[in-house]
Design an enzyme around this catalytic site. Structure first.
Site, short mmCIF file in Angstrom:
data_model
loop_
_atom_site.label_atom_id
_atom_site.label_comp_id
_atom_site.label_asym_id
_atom_site.label_seq_id
_atom_site.Cartn_x
_atom_site.Cartn_y
_atom_site.Cartn_z
N THR A 139 -8.89 5.97 -1.79
CA THR A 139 -10.28 5.40 -1.88
C THR A 139 -11.29 6.51 -1.72
O THR A 139 -12.52 6.42 -2.21
CB THR A 139 -10.29 4.24 -1.00
OG1 THR A 139 -10.00 4.73 0.28
CG2 THR A 139 -9.63 2.82 -1.35
N LYS A 180 -15.28 7.54 -3.49
CA LYS A 180 -16.35 7.61 -2.92
C LYS A 180 -16.98 8.83 -3.36
O LYS A 180 -18.23 9.05 -3.48
CB LYS A 180 -16.19 7.63 -1.18
CG LYS A 180 -15.70 6.47 -0.77
CD LYS A 180 -15.08 6.28 0.77
CE LYS A 180 -14.41 5.09 1.06
NZ LYS A 180 -13.67 5.40 2.14
N LYS A 213 -9.25 13.48 4.42
CA LYS A 213 -8.44 12.19 4.54
C LYS A 213 -7.37 12.47 5.40
O LYS A 213 -7.46 13.67 6.25
CB LYS A 213 -7.64 12.18 3.16
CG LYS A 213 -6.84 13.54 2.63
CD LYS A 213 -6.01 13.43 1.38
CE LYS A 213 -7.10 13.45 0.37
NZ LYS A 213 -6.91 12.21 -0.58
N ARG A 214 -6.65 11.45 6.11
CA ARG A 214 -5.47 11.58 7.02
C ARG A 214 -4.67 12.95 6.52
O ARG A 214 -4.61 13.33 5.43
CB ARG A 214 -4.59 10.66 6.90
CG ARG A 214 -5.38 9.44 8.02
CD ARG A 214 -5.83 9.93 9.19
NE ARG A 214 -4.42 9.75 10.04
CZ ARG A 214 -4.11 8.95 11.13
NH1 ARG A 214 -4.71 7.96 11.32
NH2 ARG A 214 -2.89 9.14 11.69
N LYS A 271 -0.06 14.44 1.16
CA LYS A 271 -1.48 14.77 0.55
C LYS A 271 -1.46 16.08 0.38
O LYS A 271 -2.79 16.45 -0.31
CB LYS A 271 -2.44 14.20 1.53
CG LYS A 271 -2.37 12.54 1.64
CD LYS A 271 -3.22 11.89 2.75
CE LYS A 271 -2.97 10.47 3.15
NZ LYS A 271 -3.71 9.72 2.09
N HIS A 321 0.53 -1.43 -0.06
CA HIS A 321 0.13 -0.05 0.30
C HIS A 321 0.89 1.02 -0.03
O HIS A 321 0.39 2.30 0.15
CB HIS A 321 -0.86 0.16 1.22
CG HIS A 321 -1.93 -0.90 1.18
ND1 HIS A 321 -3.20 -0.82 0.90
CD2 HIS A 321 -2.02 -2.28 1.53
CE1 HIS A 321 -3.91 -2.01 0.98
NE2 HIS A 321 -3.30 -2.88 1.37
C1 26Q Z 1 2.77 0.56 10.62
C2 26Q Z 1 3.88 0.61 11.66
C3 26Q Z 1 3.74 0.70 13.07
C4 26Q Z 1 2.57 1.68 13.27
C5 26Q Z 1 1.83 1.93 12.14
C6 26Q Z 1 1.86 1.42 10.86
C7 26Q Z 1 0.98 1.64 9.90
C8 26Q Z 1 -0.42 1.84 10.11
C9 26Q Z 1 -1.43 1.92 9.21
C10 26Q Z 1 1.27 2.18 8.66
C11 26Q Z 1 0.44 2.38 7.65
C12 26Q Z 1 -1.03 2.55 7.78
C13 26Q Z 1 -1.99 2.83 6.82
C14 26Q Z 1 -1.73 2.85 5.67
C15 26Q Z 1 -2.74 3.16 4.67
O1 26Q Z 1 -3.90 3.76 5.17
N1 26Q Z 1 -2.58 3.26 3.29
C16 26Q Z 1 -3.45 3.61 2.22
O2 26Q Z 1 -3.88 2.49 1.79
C17 26Q Z 1 -5.22 2.64 0.88
C18 26Q Z 1 -5.70 1.41 0.56
O3 26Q Z 1 -5.17 0.85 -0.19
C19 26Q Z 1 -4.67 3.59 -0.27
O4 26Q Z 1 -5.76 3.91 -0.94
C20 26Q Z 1 -3.73 4.62 0.07
O5 26Q Z 1 -3.39 5.49 -1.02
C21 26Q Z 1 -2.84 4.33 1.18
O6 26Q Z 1 -2.37 5.70 1.53
#
Ligand code: 26Q
Length: 832
Positions: free
Chosen positions: A671, A675, A563-564, A569, A372
């Site tokens: 995503t 939406k 979004k975050r 972004k 991702h």
């Molecule tokens: C990793 C290690 C330690 C703590 C937290 C994390 C962690 C947690 C969540 C790292 C990343 C995430 C989330 C990532 C994320 O949401 N990525 C998004 O995924 C979507 C679905 O595929 C994409 O549409 C987005 O582009 C992408 O940013």
């Protein structure tokens, strides 16, 4: 199927538990209220009524759930297991009513009890068990898996505290603990008998077993018990009701007995506290120091429980271990569950005593991995000392996997030590680190990116060596989102108009919306389309007023970025434009500008200072602009606090313009962009992630494109990017940055935004200034299009009409065909 047909198909005599008509529902609610919750209607609070209704809806899902589980246990079929550290499933009541087809009946039932369904729906606390895109994707996929009748299970962690609640105080983000379980969770069934033990720490030893074979013995320092907490995931108007199985950690009682007997009561209690801490809290992403011990423990914990659960089911079905990959296909949602590669090997070799090669064959055939992110700083690594101290045996297994893999590489590229170093699972360039993406790529049968561009870049950048080695392993599956939650449930006005115009088949075949093309120039239809959007904007305006006290004009252009919050972004690019527009409006220099309401929403990671500063900038601009009488009716800025699934359901349907403005090459897919599109918003965006495909589908003329391409971004970055030059060459940009630096948006305080302005002028890692001018002129094109309502509405209709590709049903069908090789299984309710 109509509600009453399902009703008669439910052969259960106790209609108060299973009947789907309004009266049966009403009786069910009263039953649950009095017998399960021990409340009398006379003193029941709205929350009590919500719980009673939720239990009654759950009751009506149980027959399907049971039939689904029985079918999976009894039949020869392959189950897709979706392993994810996050499932952002959102509120369940509304969705379950819609999928059961009993929303109207429930409304009538509650009305008969003097309750308003919408008020009860608003009471539900959402399980915030995810950060953003990745977690919500997992939830959309569960909805599609059930709707497409695919045998599947979601496996994850039952966090006691999900993503923090966001409050805005004095313009700043304040994090508040998410206590989503405080008032109980009616959807969850705890199964104390479905539990597994997971080992941590300690030592390993070689020993010879009874047959004289060398075996490794892991003597852990402690054990944690994982207990299954199940949530039913019902498909839309089908009998398939799959399971989301989340693991809750508990202390192992016998384990601390020794301490207890030795009289160290406090030591024993301490052990219990540590064990129960494991599933306490979800980690936010984008934390500068995310490599936390507890996070690694969480990952291993849920992966081990899930794999043990699959092995138990295999035994239950009487299948030999060699059939594991025939019975299960395991999808890893990013590298968060990538320890599965080592853990499945451990369970097969150490516990089930399989030879290494046989175990490796099974593991590789069973697992697939979705990537991702391409951002180097977001690729997951773990320091070796930490990993070794927590998971000594899995580490040995990873070493062995790596040793064998590098052997292969050396044979293929003799003498090429650079390739070996680049591809190794251990990064030895500084402090030694485990590269989880490498482990996943070597240990999985398939690897996929989440949008065409992202999958292509994946093969050219972070996994280049591997793509050259094993081209057949690499795939693309463009993300999708569920039209049930993000259209039917959250935009009922639009849903009704679509039903009327193209029939109701679009809900499960979104490509049918193509038929709307024929109405894009029909004035009567466009009028209805506008009325739907207007009503949604009215509703959002009321919420904005309730939450922020800001009054917005529903006739303004709703320009939304939710979004975050992250530098890549580029919410600050949007902010720079707002300031520019504000200055133009004050000078009356932009007569063509549409009246606009800019709406932002999103959480910043608690430790990500720059992201928090971006929130402050937005709220600072809002304060100035919204209090300037000259801007009345022309410009408003809103930061909507606590963006989550519940709020999102009000926001997407009300959008005119969807901001998708990440630096090209940085957003894997997005995503939210999908939406917005489904709900008739037009995208202003870069050629990044799924935006590329959105534009392809919508048509160039129905998309506002700006900015550097991913390729240009690479060049600019490599050729010595000098952001200050852009400010030197553009007076408006210079003025905008000066206003920020001079404290204009921070009540005169020149210190507050200094880090942000300096960052932009001195390094600007995400090329905000390079894209500024093109963005501003693109926004002028947006304004021009808005001035012509027929043109705008036509574009809006065509966006919805052509959003079919972005249904998660399409995405899941592709996973089934290309990666999992599985097909639907009809669930028969009448099986005895
Ligand atoms: C990793 C290690 C330690 C703590 C937290 C994390 C962690 C947690 C969540 C790292 C990343 C995430 C989330 C990532 C994320 O949401 N990525 C998004 O995924 C979507 C679905 O595929 C994409 O549409 C987005 O582009 C992408 O940013």
């Amino acid at each position: 199927m109509a509600a009453d047909t399902i009703d008669s198909a439910t052969r259960n005599g106790d209609l108060a538990r299973s009947g789907l008509n309004a009266d049966a529902l009403r009786r069910g609610v009263l039953d649950n209220l009095t017998c399960l919750q021990a409340r009398s209607p006379a003193i029941a609070t709205p929350h009590d009524w919500y719980m009673a209704l939720a239990y009654s809806v759950r009751d009506r899902m149980l027959a399907r759930w049971e039939a689904t589980i029985q079918t999976y246990v009894a039949s020869e079929l392959r189950v897709a297991c979706y392993l994810s550290a996050e499932f952002l499933i959102g509120p369940q009541l509304g969705n379950n009513l819609v999928n059961l087809g009993i929303e109207a009946n429930a409304r009538a039932a509650m009305q008969a009890l003097g309750q308003d369904l919408d008020a009860l729906l608003a009471i539900e606390e959402e399980p915030g068990l995810g950060n953003g895109g990745l977690g919500r994707l997992a939830a959309c996929y569960l909805d599609s898996l059930a709707t497409l009748e695919i045998p599947s299970v979601g496996y994850g962690i039952r966090y006691e505290f999900g993503i923090f609640d966001q409050q805005i105080r004095d313009g700043c983000q304040v994090e508040v603990t998410d206590k989503w379980l405080q008032k109980g969770n009616p959807w969850e069934i705890v199964r104390p008998n479905v539990a597994y033990y997971v080992a941590f720490g300690g030592q390993t030893q070689c020993a010879t077993d009874a047959e004289g074979r060398l075996r490794v013995q892991w003597t852990p320092a402690r054990m944690v018990k994982g207990v299954a907490c199940d949530t039913p995931m019902l498909g839309y108007r089908v009998n398939t009701c799959n399971t989301l199985r989340l693991w809750k950690s508990e202390a192992v009682e016998s384990f601390d007995l020794q301490d207890f007997n030795a009289g160290d009561y406090y030591e024993a209690v301490q052990e219990k506290v540590i064990s129960e801490t494991l599933s306490k809290v979800l980690y936010p992403n984008d934390e500068p120091e995310a490599g936390k011990r507890l996070r690694l423990a969480q990952q291993y914990f849920f992966v081990s429980c899930s794999l043990q659960d699959m092995l138990r089911l295999l035994d239950l079905k009487g299948e030999p271990i060699a059939r594991f990959a025939d019975m299960f296909t395991v999808q890893l949602n990013d590298t968060h569950p990538s320890i599965a590669v080592a853990e499945l090997m451990r369970l097969l070799v150490d516990v089930r005593l399989l030879p290494w090669d046989e175990a490796w064959e099974i593991t590789r055939n069973a697992l697939s991995y979705t990537n991702h992110t391409l951002l180097p700083e977001a690729l997951e690594t773990w320091g070796l000392p930490l990993f070794r101290s927590l998971l000594p045996r899995p580490l040995e297994i990873i070493y062995e996997i790596n040793r064998r893999f590098l052997e292969e590489i050396r044979q293929r590229y003799p003498g090429d030590d650079a390739s070996v170093a680049r591809m190794s699972m251990i990064d030895e360039t500084g402090d030694k680190k485990l590269r989880m993406a490498h482990l996943s790529t070597v240990g999985c049968r398939a690897v996929n990116g989440v949008a065409e561009l992202h999958s292509a870049l994946l093969k050219e950048t972070v996994l280049r060596d591997f793509a050259q080695l094993w081209p057949e392993r690499f795939h693309n599956v463009t993300n999708g989102v569920t039209p049930r939650r993000f259209m039917l449930l959250s935009n009922p006005g639009l849903a009704r108009l679509l039903d009327e115009t193209v029939g109701d088949g679009w809900v499960t075949d979104l490509t049918r919306l193509r038929k709307l093309d024929a109405y894009a120039d029909d004035p009567a239809f466009l009028e209805k389309w506008r009325a739907v959007k207007r009503a949604n904007k009215q509703l959002l305006s009321e919420r904005i007023r309730d939450v922020t006290n800001i009054v917005v004009n529903p006739d303004a252009l709703f320009d939304i970025q939710v979004k975050r919050i992250h530098e890549y972004k580029r919410q600050h690019l949007n902010a720079l434009y707002i300031i520019t527009l504000y200055q133009r409006l004050r000078r009356n220099a932009d007569q063509g500008a549409a009246p606009r309401c800019f709406i932002f929403g999103g959480k910043a990671a608690p430790g990500y200072a720059m992201a928090k500063l971006m929130i402050r900038l937005i709220t600072g601009i809002a304060e100035v602009v919204n209090n300037d009488p000259a801007m009345e009716g022309r410009l408003k800025v809103v930061f909507f606090p606590d963006f989550n699934v519940k709020n999102a359901q009000f926001i997407y349907p009300a959008a005119d313009l969807s901001e998708q403005i990440s630096t090209a090459g940085k957003e894997a897919s997005g995503t939210g962009n999908m939406k917005f599109m489904m709900n008739g918003a037009i995208t202003i965006g870069t050629l990044d992630g799924a935006n590329v495909e959105i534009r392809e589908e919508a048509g160039d003329e129905n998309f506002f494109l700006f900015g550097l391409t991913a390729e240009q971004v690479e060049h600019v970055t490599h050729d010595g990017y000098r952001p200050a030059q852009y400010a030197d060459n553009n007076a408006e940009l210079r003025e905008t940055l000066n206003l920020i630096a001079d404290g204009y948006f921070s009540r005169g305080d020149k210190q507050v935004f200094r880090p942000l302005v300096e960052n932009l002028l001195q390094s600007d890692p995400f090329l905000v200034l390079a894209d500024y001018t093109d963005y501003v002129t693109c926004q002028e094109r947006v304004s021009a299009a808005w001035q012509d309502p027929a043109r705008w509405t036509r574009m809006s209709v065509l966006n919805t009409a052509r959003s079919g590709k972005f249904s998660s049903d399409r995405a899941i069908s592709e996973y089934c065909e290309r990666i999992w090789k599985i097909s639907p299984v009809r669930i028969d309710l009448d099986r005895s």
